[in-house]
Write an enzyme that holds these catalytic residues in place. Structure first.
Site, PDB file in Angstrom:
ATOM      1  N   ASP A  51     -13.873  -5.939  -9.953  1.00  0.00           N
ATOM      2  CA  ASP A  51     -14.204  -6.794  -8.812  1.00  0.00           C
ATOM      3  C   ASP A  51     -15.449  -7.586  -9.201  1.00  0.00           C
ATOM      4  OD1 ASP A  51     -13.802  -6.586  -5.376  1.00  0.00           O
ATOM      5  OD2 ASP A  51     -15.415  -7.726  -6.287  1.00  0.00           O
TER       6      ASP A  51
ATOM      7  N   GLU B 135     -11.097  -1.272  -9.919  1.00  0.00           N
ATOM      8  CA  GLU B 135     -11.954  -1.796  -8.859  1.00  0.00           C
ATOM      9  C   GLU B 135     -13.112  -0.852  -8.565  1.00  0.00           C
ATOM     10  OE1 GLU B 135      -8.520  -1.617  -6.022  1.00  0.00           O
ATOM     11  OE2 GLU B 135     -10.063  -1.056  -4.591  1.00  0.00           O
TER      12      GLU B 135
ATOM     13  N   LYS C 226       0.843  -1.190   0.000  1.00  0.00           N
ATOM     14  CA  LYS C 226       0.000   0.000   0.000  1.00  0.00           C
ATOM     15  C   LYS C 226       0.881   1.245   0.000  1.00  0.00           C
ATOM     16  CE  LYS C 226      -3.948  -1.873  -0.176  1.00  0.00           C
ATOM     17  NZ  LYS C 226      -4.948  -1.559  -1.207  1.00  0.00           N
TER      18      LYS C 226
ATOM     19  N   HIS D 136      -9.886  -7.761  -8.995  1.00  0.00           N
ATOM     20  CA  HIS D 136      -9.781  -7.236  -7.629  1.00  0.00           C
ATOM     21  C   HIS D 136     -10.592  -8.157  -6.723  1.00  0.00           C
ATOM     22  CE1 HIS D 136     -11.388  -4.606  -4.307  1.00  0.00           C
ATOM     23  NE2 HIS D 136     -10.101  -4.296  -4.240  1.00  0.00           N
TER      24      HIS D 136
ATOM     25  N   GLU E 236      -5.802 -12.141  -6.435  1.00  0.00           N
ATOM     26  CA  GLU E 236      -5.455 -11.249  -5.313  1.00  0.00           C
ATOM     27  C   GLU E 236      -5.890 -11.945  -4.032  1.00  0.00           C
ATOM     28  OE1 GLU E 236      -7.224  -7.278  -5.267  1.00  0.00           O
ATOM     29  OE2 GLU E 236      -5.810  -6.731  -3.668  1.00  0.00           O
TER      30      GLU E 236
ATOM     31  N   GLU F   9      -1.019   0.503  -9.024  1.00  0.00           N
ATOM     32  CA  GLU F   9      -2.480   0.371  -9.006  1.00  0.00           C
ATOM     33  C   GLU F   9      -3.140   1.655  -8.524  1.00  0.00           C
ATOM     34  OE1 GLU F   9      -3.696  -3.412  -7.469  1.00  0.00           O
ATOM     35  OE2 GLU F   9      -5.458  -2.597  -6.462  1.00  0.00           O
TER      36      GLU F   9
ATOM     37  N   ASP G  88       0.026   0.002  -4.624  1.00  0.00           N
ATOM     38  CA  ASP G  88      -1.387   0.390  -4.758  1.00  0.00           C
ATOM     39  C   ASP G  88      -1.621   1.672  -3.961  1.00  0.00           C
ATOM     40  OD1 ASP G  88      -4.125   0.595  -4.877  1.00  0.00           O
ATOM     41  OD2 ASP G  88      -4.543  -1.335  -3.911  1.00  0.00           O
TER      42      ASP G  88
HETATM   43 CA    CA Z   1      -6.637  -1.858  -4.800  1.00  0.00          CA
END
Ligand code: CA
Length: 377
Positions: free
Chosen positions: A269, A246, A166, A296, A330, A220, A194
């Site tokens: 997603d 996503e 992240k 996602h 993921e 991302e 991301d």
């Molecule tokens: Ca993400």
């Protein structure tokens, strides 16, 4: 066979310690599970990504339209709900709710025919999928460079071939953390970042240039989903592949992203973008445009199972050959008390590889005691 009932289960569980991504802290995990009942006694399970009370309200509002309908007619149900709400719900919670219903119908369809959902979609193209570890969030206490490096090394020790960090906490700090994680995992393991669209194009390009030398698998959500020209600028400026999607919905939403090639990797997603029916269509569109598709995934075992059924029929990234590059799962490694408890047999990885469930429908069995235990009251 007829649909006799549709229920929306709102679940929640407190976390033992909160964790943060670029835009918020989590201290609770929530989920919205859809249960579709039929006159034959067959029951299907689905899940909606997004704000659980809102997606549940949509499911409850839509349910009366579908009572008496044929649960095998997934295209009819999808188009009926979408058309009725087109003027008000082309994106967001309406499509998320529809996704949960659609997935539950595919579960019923698979159970009816006695095969996993991926068989009914023309698969399987693969029976197992490489997973990457999603984790590396921030904690309340401790030095992030230390605990992130330790956590990442743990994933490598478990056998994961790639991890996702992240970012979005400030460009300098992000670059420092990315260097710490790359050092901890070594040069062979994949590293993705991301930002959860915490940056504008200027900041995203600056971060990208600082971490390009670390062999980043993808960047991302560098910028907000609506920022079309920002995506274009980031993509033009960086050698790192750009991923996202996503927060996008349906074939209609992904059309513009694909036509303008704003992303190198799309990440719909399955529990948000329109369910298995719609995500298969988005995947075929992505293939036509030569854009990679990696779903996602952020939910309970039901969401993971649905994603695996789709992954079983996704085209390989590179054309079929002796060594095609395959899509990845993921695999959320953060604390989620509901995720594993909800299934009688939780979905696990072995050395970073996850098998596609091969039982009928989604191939999983829901534990009703867990469903009751986590029910929001
Ligand atoms: Ca993400």
């Amino acid at each position: 066979m007829k649909i006799t009932g549709i229920r929306a289960h709102i679940l929640s569980a407190a976390l033992s310690q909160p964790f943060a991504y670029s835009r918020a802290w989590y201290d609770t995990r929530m989920a919205m599970v859809v249960e579709v009942e039929t006159d034959t006694g067959l029951v299907g399970w689905g899940e909606s990504y997004g704000p659980a009370p809102m997606t549940a309200a949509v499911v409850q509002a839509v349910a009366p339209w579908l009572i008496g309908a044929d649960p095998l007619a997934t295209e009819w149900v999808w188009q009926e709900v979408y058309a009725r709400l087109r003027d008000h719900g082309q994106k967001g919670v309406v499509v998320e709710a529809l996704s949960g219903i659609d997935i539950a119908l595919w579960d019923i369809k698979g159970k009816h025919f006695g095969v996993p959902a991926c068989r009914l979609m023309g698969g399987p193209l693969r029976t197992e999928v490489r997973a990457y570890a999603t984790g590396l969030y921030r904690r309340r206490a401790g030095d992030p460079a230390g605990y992130l490096a330790g956590e990442a090394a743990g994933y490598v020790a478990e056998g994961f071939g790639a991890v996702k960090l992240k970012v979005g906490f400030g460009v300098e700090q992000d670059a420092r953390m990315a260097r710490a994680v790359r050092q901890a995992i070594g040069p062979e393991v994949g590293l993705m970042v991301d930002a959860n669209h915490a940056y504008d194009a200027v900041a995203a390009i600056r971060l990208g240039r600082m971490i390009e030398e670390l062999d980043i698998g993808w960047f991302e959500e560098p910028v907000p989903p609506e920022d079309v020209s920002g995506h274009r600028a980031v993509k033009a400026a960086l050698a790192i592949p750009i991923a996202g999607g996503e927060c996008e919905f349906t074939r209609f939403g992904f059309r513009a992203l694909l036509e303008q090639r704003l992303l190198d990797i799309v990440q719909p997603d399955t529990c948000a973008a329109g369910g298995l029916s719609e995500c298969k269509k988005i995947a075929d569109m992505a293939a036509a445009y030569g854009v990679r598709y990696n779903p996602h995934v952020w939910g309970t075992g039901i969401a993971i199972a649905a994603s695996l059924q789709l992954l079983a029929v996704l085209p390989s990234h590179t054309p079929p050959s002796l060594a095609p590059l395959e899509p990845m799962l993921e695999f959320d490694r953060t604390e989620h008390p509901i995720r594993q408890a909800l299934l009688m047999r939780p979905i696990e990885h072995a050395a970073g590889v996850v098998r596609v469930p091969d039982g009928p429908g989604l191939g999983v069995e829901v534990d009703r005691a867990a469903l009751a235990r986590f029910a929001e009251r």
